[in-house]
Motif scaffolding. Structure first.
Motif, PDB file in Angstrom:
ATOM      1  N   LEU B  18      -0.033 -66.255   6.039  1.00  0.00           N
ATOM      2  CA  LEU B  18       0.489 -65.931   7.377  1.00  0.00           C
ATOM      3  C   LEU B  18       0.763 -67.216   8.166  1.00  0.00           C
ATOM      4  CD1 LEU B  18       1.035 -63.717   9.564  1.00  0.00           C
ATOM      5  CD2 LEU B  18      -1.333 -64.050  10.281  1.00  0.00           C
ATOM      6  N   ARG B  19       1.947 -67.264   8.756  1.00  0.00           N
ATOM      7  CA  ARG B  19       2.295 -68.375   9.641  1.00  0.00           C
ATOM      8  C   ARG B  19       2.827 -67.821  10.953  1.00  0.00           C
ATOM      9  NH1 ARG B  19       2.607 -73.093   6.251  1.00  0.00           N
ATOM     10  NH2 ARG B  19       2.235 -72.207   4.199  1.00  0.00           N
ATOM     11  N   VAL B  20       2.303 -68.291  12.034  1.00  0.00           N
ATOM     12  CA  VAL B  20       2.808 -67.872  13.343  1.00  0.00           C
ATOM     13  C   VAL B  20       3.125 -69.121  14.148  1.00  0.00           C
ATOM     14  CG1 VAL B  20       2.356 -66.562  15.442  1.00  0.00           C
ATOM     15  CG2 VAL B  20       1.312 -65.841  13.295  1.00  0.00           C
ATOM     16  N   GLN B  21       4.375 -69.196  14.603  1.00  0.00           N
ATOM     17  CA  GLN B  21       4.776 -70.356  15.398  1.00  0.00           C
ATOM     18  C   GLN B  21       5.360 -69.885  16.715  1.00  0.00           C
ATOM     19  OE1 GLN B  21       7.529 -72.555  12.988  1.00  0.00           O
ATOM     20  NE2 GLN B  21       5.960 -73.157  11.512  1.00  0.00           N
ATOM     21  N   PHE B  22       5.069 -70.638  17.747  1.00  0.00           N
ATOM     22  CA  PHE B  22       5.672 -70.359  19.049  1.00  0.00           C
ATOM     23  C   PHE B  22       6.495 -71.578  19.441  1.00  0.00           C
ATOM     24  CE2 PHE B  22       1.425 -68.394  19.058  1.00  0.00           C
ATOM     25  CZ  PHE B  22       1.793 -67.063  19.176  1.00  0.00           C
ATOM     26  N   SER B  23       7.701 -71.339  19.939  1.00  0.00           N
ATOM     27  CA  SER B  23       8.419 -72.507  20.451  1.00  0.00           C
ATOM     28  C   SER B  23       8.189 -72.610  21.946  1.00  0.00           C
ATOM     29  CB  SER B  23       9.905 -72.424  20.121  1.00  0.00           C
ATOM     30  OG  SER B  23      10.328 -71.091  20.132  1.00  0.00           O
ATOM     31  N   THR B  24       7.753 -73.765  22.381  1.00  0.00           N
ATOM     32  CA  THR B  24       7.512 -73.998  23.806  1.00  0.00           C
ATOM     33  C   THR B  24       8.355 -75.196  24.234  1.00  0.00           C
ATOM     34  OG1 THR B  24       5.740 -75.591  23.459  1.00  0.00           O
ATOM     35  CG2 THR B  24       5.111 -73.272  23.529  1.00  0.00           C
ATOM     36  N   GLU B  25       8.310 -75.484  25.513  1.00  0.00           N
ATOM     37  CA  GLU B  25       9.076 -76.623  26.013  1.00  0.00           C
ATOM     38  C   GLU B  25       8.603 -77.937  25.396  1.00  0.00           C
ATOM     39  OE1 GLU B  25       8.817 -76.552  30.235  1.00  0.00           O
ATOM     40  OE2 GLU B  25       9.769 -74.589  30.341  1.00  0.00           O
ATOM     41  N   ASP B  26       7.320 -77.976  25.069  1.00  0.00           N
ATOM     42  CA  ASP B  26       6.777 -79.230  24.554  1.00  0.00           C
ATOM     43  C   ASP B  26       6.959 -79.375  23.052  1.00  0.00           C
ATOM     44  OD1 ASP B  26       5.874 -79.819  27.101  1.00  0.00           O
ATOM     45  OD2 ASP B  26       4.053 -78.641  26.792  1.00  0.00           O
ATOM     46  N   ALA B  31       0.467 -72.117  15.539  1.00  0.00           N
ATOM     47  CA  ALA B  31      -0.804 -71.491  15.891  1.00  0.00           C
ATOM     48  C   ALA B  31      -1.548 -71.028  14.649  1.00  0.00           C
ATOM     49  CB  ALA B  31      -0.564 -70.322  16.832  1.00  0.00           C
ATOM     50  N   VAL B  32      -0.816 -70.480  13.695  1.00  0.00           N
ATOM     51  CA  VAL B  32      -1.424 -70.092  12.420  1.00  0.00           C
ATOM     52  C   VAL B  32      -0.542 -70.697  11.339  1.00  0.00           C
ATOM     53  CG1 VAL B  32      -2.092 -68.179  10.933  1.00  0.00           C
ATOM     54  CG2 VAL B  32      -2.291 -67.949  13.406  1.00  0.00           C
ATOM     55  N   ASP B  33      -1.166 -71.374  10.374  1.00  0.00           N
ATOM     56  CA  ASP B  33      -0.381 -72.176   9.450  1.00  0.00           C
ATOM     57  C   ASP B  33      -0.820 -71.930   7.998  1.00  0.00           C
ATOM     58  OD1 ASP B  33       1.600 -73.959   8.906  1.00  0.00           O
ATOM     59  OD2 ASP B  33       0.380 -75.750   9.218  1.00  0.00           O
ATOM     60  N   GLY B  34      -0.416 -70.780   7.487  1.00  0.00           N
ATOM     61  CA  GLY B  34      -0.718 -70.492   6.099  1.00  0.00           C
ATOM     62  C   GLY B  34      -2.126 -69.958   5.892  1.00  0.00           C
ATOM     63  N   VAL B  35      -2.386 -68.801   6.439  1.00  0.00           N
ATOM     64  CA  VAL B  35      -3.740 -68.234   6.357  1.00  0.00           C
ATOM     65  C   VAL B  35      -3.716 -66.960   5.512  1.00  0.00           C
ATOM     66  CG1 VAL B  35      -5.505 -67.043   7.704  1.00  0.00           C
ATOM     67  CG2 VAL B  35      -4.564 -69.209   8.509  1.00  0.00           C
ATOM     68  N   SER B  36      -4.666 -66.835   4.609  1.00  0.00           N
ATOM     69  CA  SER B  36      -4.795 -65.628   3.796  1.00  0.00           C
ATOM     70  C   SER B  36      -6.224 -65.107   3.884  1.00  0.00           C
ATOM     71  CB  SER B  36      -4.473 -65.929   2.330  1.00  0.00           C
ATOM     72  OG  SER B  36      -3.198 -66.504   2.214  1.00  0.00           O
ATOM     73  N   PHE B  37      -6.334 -63.809   4.018  1.00  0.00           N
ATOM     74  CA  PHE B  37      -7.661 -63.201   3.938  1.00  0.00           C
ATOM     75  C   PHE B  37      -7.499 -61.715   3.706  1.00  0.00           C
ATOM     76  CE2 PHE B  37      -6.544 -63.401   8.473  1.00  0.00           C
ATOM     77  CZ  PHE B  37      -6.721 -62.086   8.862  1.00  0.00           C
ATOM     78  N   SER B  38      -8.592 -61.051   3.414  1.00  0.00           N
ATOM     79  CA  SER B  38      -8.499 -59.609   3.250  1.00  0.00           C
ATOM     80  C   SER B  38      -9.808 -58.976   3.676  1.00  0.00           C
ATOM     81  CB  SER B  38      -8.194 -59.258   1.795  1.00  0.00           C
ATOM     82  OG  SER B  38      -9.290 -59.636   0.990  1.00  0.00           O
ATOM     83  N   VAL B  39      -9.712 -57.700   4.022  1.00  0.00           N
ATOM     84  CA  VAL B  39     -10.928 -56.981   4.393  1.00  0.00           C
ATOM     85  C   VAL B  39     -10.733 -55.512   4.035  1.00  0.00           C
ATOM     86  CG1 VAL B  39     -10.146 -56.806   6.792  1.00  0.00           C
ATOM     87  CG2 VAL B  39     -12.546 -56.454   6.266  1.00  0.00           C
TER      88      VAL B  39
END
Lengths: 330, 355, 345
Positions: B18-26, B31-39
């Motif tokens: 999982l990868r989650v990116q936000f584009s901001t002014e800066d 925020a999340v950069d290649g995460v795997s898990f399970s439950v």
């Protein structure tokens, strides 16, 4: 609730009394004599004295003060030179220094004009302003949002008389779509009422709408970032429901407060709008009364304006408690 | 206790890369950069990390609550086998609250101040049971409130959130989350705003209800103590990546990542020598716009570059332990396994933190 | 045998105090906040702090722990006179400061400082760090040897910040660094005592430890007395020699660290300790004490012992007679009719 309303009404009456007293003494502390103003060019001491007696200004100040306030509640008699005393029934606001007309009847004539302007204007500014603000918050960053921001900037910086003249030039003199604004009674001719007053409504609404758009937008944005909005989304509610039921209701609360006070304030006289269009409402009379030192009229307009402002405050507080369950009325 | 490895097969929730990116002014926030898990159902996964580690962002992604206009999400989130990444809002809506429910840190700000508790629970129920009558939904809500331990639920249901105490509010929030009998419950710092005795009550409650509902639970927290109490598996996140992942036993008792060590050693405890100084992790968590190259933790790591290693160049992969034979225990660190083991035994376990 | 042990331990509790005047002495301190409830409600009082006594010696660290609403924060604010006590007496260095006016308080403010929980809101965002730290000096008209700037840079260095960051603004710092700025400001006047109100609870775990260590170093180096207010028992254990446990506006137990954490006398203390989640124990909530329900309202606290409504040992006596704070067999001073005996667990 009842206790609250009683308590607030009492405070309201005290406030009105304080305002009328302050106005009274400020007026008499002024180094100007209305009798002189009325007397005109060929004036002598005797005429002035006669006028003063006519106006009831020959009596000592405390007596005048008491008479004035007694008149409000029980009515009073005015001495008239050479004629029998004139009875002014409660609520007596005395007689215009200029026309000798009872001020109550002036108010009775002027207030419907002001009320018509304000009610129509408020409907427009609230619907346009709030919906513009809310929608631009929901579409933050889009062309719609940016246009709305531009509008509210223009609205906030453009003087009302410039806008009013633009309206007149376009719709009355240019396109001949509307008559020159004047007052028509709502009950006599509803269509005529709208036609005759629609331009003042828009003129008055323009600035307010801009203000309300800005305010609603920021309120809505703030609400949308609240945790409970996230919760509402997390339980599976649609965006539409979340926005309408959850966000809107919370965002509107502070706007209700401000709207109440703005409307209350405007009901005391939409001075600029009335003056520009020559509509003889409360503001119009007040503006004319001041340079003439027409004390009873000034006093009355101040009192009426204060009354609506105070009443609006009480109503807003009650509304607030109805909208927001966290607010307790005491 | 099931190890994550066995769970990977057909677990109820599987998150892959999982990868989650936000584009901001800066700049772009990773925020999340290649995460795997399970439950899986009946299991509790604890996700541990500090602010900005990406733990909450990951869980909001499971519910599809990120604004698609402002975020970019890639990877897979399989809920009961179905990938929910990229689903449109209408599809996601059916999932939210019914299959996956969530409770948040601050129950006061998370409940609408203008509506009664009952109204909010009824709304949560009826959105997924449109044919249910109001009175049935209300009955259901009262049952739920009773079940989460709110006394006199038939009376309290008409109360507003501000009339509840912190603990009772969180109970109401839990009742709202469980009213549709979800298969996965995500609890984001559910006890952080609560007093310690109330925290204990709420953790017990979550455990009890999980047993009754046989739900999968993800517990997000910064508090290792909370995790140790109810988690089966633990995922340690740092700067949007996984540092260490394994069973609670493995991660808390045989920690392998220097960041986990740092967390364990810096937490004040009720045991051991109180006069001994705590062993804090030096420095501050990084900005997610400007994550350090290589291992994101290396500027704060006491053991970085021990072997002249590639800590500052290469992002370490999350790899299983080979030598120790611990199935399911994975660590992202460049230190050789043997060296980690000896450091742990000498420096960390010796402090008496996690014996 | 036991008969002999008991008075000895009780004596030990009182003996932990070195001879001489305490730095701070609090007697019968009370703070009630008036509230009106209901439509025609009469005026009632939130009994936030309801008669507490304690002392702090020079260089001593006293921890005040308890759950929200126990009155610990109100107490801290009364000590530095941010709140006016309803009644009772606060003596600092032998002077009664309970109702001292602003001008007489000024020298006191130099000796007693406060650090707040939230490093974000307690620093003025429009002032540079240099100005923030120098504020106590300029307000009190103090010109340190070598100039204000030098002193401020010295202070920044003491708290582990780069002195060259003198001209930066609070928003340029992380949470932990901001709390360090708050500490530097508190140290500017070389106080004798610092009241720290939840100084680390807003910080990330890895940063918490940095700040606790810093405060400990400073405490030792400058022989500072601390009143350390916190809800986190583990943090307090690492910082304080003596601990007071509060419940509903009252102190229920005071004792040394060892007494409180290893053999508490009050059931409430025991329950608090038991509720702290423990990394070293996986799973197993077995054998833990679970308090039922919530803390009662401080407007109308229970009669007798205030903890009795949640206490598993409560008997009729507890509702009738308020237990006095006196020495208990386990060594600490506690207010309980049926104190715990023997070590924890």
């Amino acid at each position: 609730m009842l206790r609250f309303i009683l308590k607030r009404s009492l405070i309201a009456i005290l406030t009105l009394w304080a305002i009328s007293s302050v106005t009274f003494f400020v007026f008499f502390a002024l180094p100007a004599n209305p009798a002189e103003t009325m007397c005109g060019k060929n004036c002598d001491v005797r005429t002035i004295a006669a006028i003063q007696k006519n106006l009831g200004m020959d009596k000592p100040l405390p007596k005048q003060y008491l008479d004035y306030h007694a008149g409000l509640f029980v009515g009073r008699d005015f001495e008239r030179q050479g004629r029998e005393a004139q009875h002014c029934p409660a609520p007596c606001l005395a007689y215009s220094f200029r026309t000798n007309e009872p001020v109550t009847s002036i108010i009775g004539r002027a207030w419907p004009v002001t009320a018509s302007i304000v009610v129509g204007g408020a409907v427009i500014w609230l619907t346009v302003g709030i919906s513009l603000g809310m929608f631009s918050a929901l579409r933050r960053g889009t062309v719609f949002d940016k246009t709305a921001i531009a509008f509210s900037l223009v609205g906030a910086s453009m003087p009302i008389y410039v806008f009013a003249i633009l309206l007149l030039a376009t719709f009355v003199f240019g396109l001949h779509l509307l008559p020159y604004p004047h007052f028509v009674g709502l009950l006599e001719d509803p269509v005529g009422w709208v036609k005759a007053l629609i331009l003042p409504w828009f003129a008055l609404a323009f600035i307010f709408a801009a203000q309300y758009a800005r305010l609603s937008r920021s309120q809505m944005l703030e609400t949308l970032s609240e945790d409970y909005i996230r919760t509402a989304r997390a339980i599976g509610l649609s965006k539409r429901t979340v926005h309408l039921k959850h966000a809107f209701r919370a965002a509107i609360t502070p706007i209700v407060t401000i709207a109440g006070i703005d409307i209350g304030g405007a009901l005391g006289g939409a001075v600029i709008t009335e003056t520009i269009f020559g509509l003889q409402g409360m503001g119009w009379y007040a503006v004319r009364a001041i340079p003439n030192l027409n004390f009873p009229v000034i006093m009355a307009t101040v009192l009426v304006a204060a009354f609506f402002l105070v009443a609006a405050n009480v109503i807003v507080d009650c509304l607030y408690a109805v909208i927001d369950p966290r607010v307790k009325l005491n | 206790m099931t190890t994550p490895q066995t769970a990977h097969g057909g677990a109820y929730l599987q998150v892959r890369d999982l990868r989650v990116q936000f584009s901001t002014e800066d700049g772009v926030v990773r925020a999340v950069d290649g995460v795997s898990f399970s439950v899986d159902r009946g299991q509790t996964l604890g996700i541990v990390g500090e602010s900005g580690s990406g733990k909450s962002v990951s869980s909001l992604a499971v519910l599809g609550l990120h604004d698609p206009k402002k975020s970019r999400i890639s990877g897979e989130i399989l809920v009961n086998g179905r990938n929910v990444v990229g689903l449109d809002d209408n599809e996601l809506r059916k999932l939210r609250g019914r299959d996956v429910a969530m409770i948040f840190q601050d129950p006061l700000s998370s409940l609408h101040p203008y509506y009664t508790i009952g109204k909010q629970i009824v709304a949560a129920y009826r959105i997924h049971h449109p044919n249910a009558s109001k009175s049935l939904a209300r009955k259901h809500a009262i049952d739920m409130l009773g079940r989460v331990g709110i006394p006199q639920p038939a009376k309290r249901i008409d109360g507003y959130p501000h009339e509840f105490s912190g603990g009772m509010r969180q109970r109401a929030m839990i009742a709202m989350a469980l009213v549709n009998d979800p298969d996965l419950l995500i609890a984001d710092e559910p006890t952080t705003a609560l007093d310690v005795t109330v925290q204990a009550q709420i953790l017990d409650l979550i455990e009890d209800l999980q047993r009754d509902f046989n739900a999968a639970v993800i517990l997000i927290t910064h508090d290792l103590g909370v995790v140790s109490q109810i988690a089966d598996d633990v995922l340690v996140m740092y700067a949007g990546r996984v540092a260490e992942y394994g069973s609670a036993e493995q991660v808390l008792r045989q920690a392998q990542h220097p960041y986990t060590w740092g967390l364990l050693a810096s937490v004040p405890s009720l045991h051991g020598d109180a006069d001994e100084d705590l062993k804090p992790i030096k420095g501050n968590p990084p900005s997610l716009i400007n994550v350090p190259p290589g291992c994101a933790f290396h500027p704060r790591c006491r053991y970085a570059m021990l072997n002249g290693g590639p800590c500052d160049i290469e992002v370490p992969q999350l790899l299983p332990l080979l030598a120790t034979h611990e199935p399911g225990h994975t660590v992202a660190c460049h230190l050789p396994e043997r060296q980690r083991k000896s450091i742990y035994e000498q420096d960390i376990a010796a402090v008496g933190v996690a014996i | 045998m036991t008969n002999l042990v008991v008075p000895q331990q009780a004596a030990a509790a009182t003996r932990t105090r070195p001879p001489g005047e305490p730095l701070l002495k609090v007697e019968g301190l009370v703070k009630h906040f008036p509230v009106r409830s209901g439509l025609f409600g009469a005026k009632q009082h939130v009994r936030a702090v309801d008669g507490i006594d304690f002392t702090v010696d020079p260089g001593e660290t006293l921890g005040v722990v308890g759950e929200s609403g126990c009155g610990k924060t109100t107490t801290g604010r009364m000590l530095v006179r941010l709140l006016e006590p309803t009644s009772g007496k606060i003596t600092f260095e032998g002077r009664d400061i309970t109702h001292m006016n602003r001008s007489s308080l000024r020298p006191l403010r130099q000796d007693m400082q406060i650090i707040f929980q939230d490093p974000y809101s307690s620093l003025n965002p429009r002032h540079t760090v240099g100005r923030i730290v120098a504020m106590p000096l300029s307000v009190n008209g103090i010109e340190p040897a070598g100039g204000v700037k030098k002193r401020v840079q010295e202070l920044l260095e003491i708290v582990g910040l780069n002195p060259e960051h003198y001209n930066r603004y609070p928003h340029e710092f992380s949470g932990g660094q901001r709390q360090r700025i708050g500490v530097a400001r508190a140290l500017a006047l070389k106080p004798k005592m610092i009241v720290a109100d939840e100084p680390v609870s807003a910080l990330d775990v890895s940063i918490q430890a940095q700040v606790i260590n810093l405060l400990r170093d400073l405490q030792r180096e400058f022989n500072l007395a601390f009143v350390f207010i916190a809800h986190d028992l583990a943090v307090v254990r690492h910082f304080c020699e003596r601990i007071a446990v509060m419940y509903l506006g009252k102190i229920v137990e005071v004792g040394s660290r060892q007494q409180i954490y290893e053999q508490p006398s009050h059931p409430y203390t025991k329950a608090l300790l038991s509720a702290v989640p423990d990394v070293t124990k996986l799973g197993a909530s077995l054998g833990r004490i679970r308090l039922e329900g919530d803390v009662p309202t401080p407007i109308n606290p229970p009669s007798g012992c205030r903890f009795r409504t949640r206490c598993w040992k409560a008997q009729d006596l507890c509702a009738q007679v308020e237990p006095p704070l006196d020495p208990k067999p386990n060594g600490s001073i506690a207010a309980c009719h049926f104190p715990e005996v023997g070590p924890l667990r």
